[in-house]
Design a protein around this motif. Structure first.
Motif: not given
Length: 161
Positions: A110-117, A137-138, A158-160
């Motif tokens: 939780p709190g990690d910023e991710v991008t597509v793929n 992204d999110g 997982i929830e965004f």
């Protein structure tokens, strides 16, 4: 057989026209992307200024007045009704297990910023390792799966935000 088109101009006016009516127009191409149209004994000078074929959007000048035109055929209407528009993107708020399996690894918290793929987790199912990647992204809101636990198909992982 005549094909029907829905036409919207300047996001204000909408009408339907069929291919037979288009073929019967009294128009002549005067040069590339320029036309002379005669309708009810009135002349019109038409110029295609810009075109976006993928979105079926065009900017045209009619007697030097600029108009934005959107054209949709019957297939486009069907695709839109089914939710498969070109370029359309759904916002996915969560990741659910696509199949029953065992969570081998979780790469985010939780709190990690991710991008597509971005790899999110590895799910083993039927002796195959499946890398589950981010569809958008999110920021990760929550991780409900646990490394080493089994999951059922459709179980929230997982929830965004």
């Amino acid at each position: 057989m005549s094909q029907k088109f829905n036409v919207k101009t300047n996001d204000l006016y909408q009408f339907e026209i069929d291919s037979d009516a288009i073929k019967s127009l009294d128009s002549v191409e005067t040069k590339k992307d320029s036309f002379h149209l005669l309708e009810n004994n009135k002349p019109f000078k038409i110029e295609v200024v810009a075109s976006d074929f993928d979105n079926k959007s065009y900017q045209i000048k009619v007697n030097n007045n600029l108009h934005t035109v959107q054209i949709e055929d019957q297939l486009d209407a069907l695709i839109k009704a089914l939710g498969f528009e070109v370029g359309a993107s759904k916002i996915i708020d969560n990741i659910k297990a696509p199949m029953p399996g065992l969570i081998l690894d979780i790469m985010v918290k939780p709190g990690d910023e991710v991008t597509v793929n971005t790899p999110l987790l590895i799910l083993e199912a039927m002796k195959m390792e499946n890398s589950i990647v981010s569809p958008r992204d999110g920021i990760i809101k929550s991780v409900t799966g646990t490394k080493g636990n089994t999951v059922d198909k459709g179980q929230l992982l997982i929830e965004f935000e």
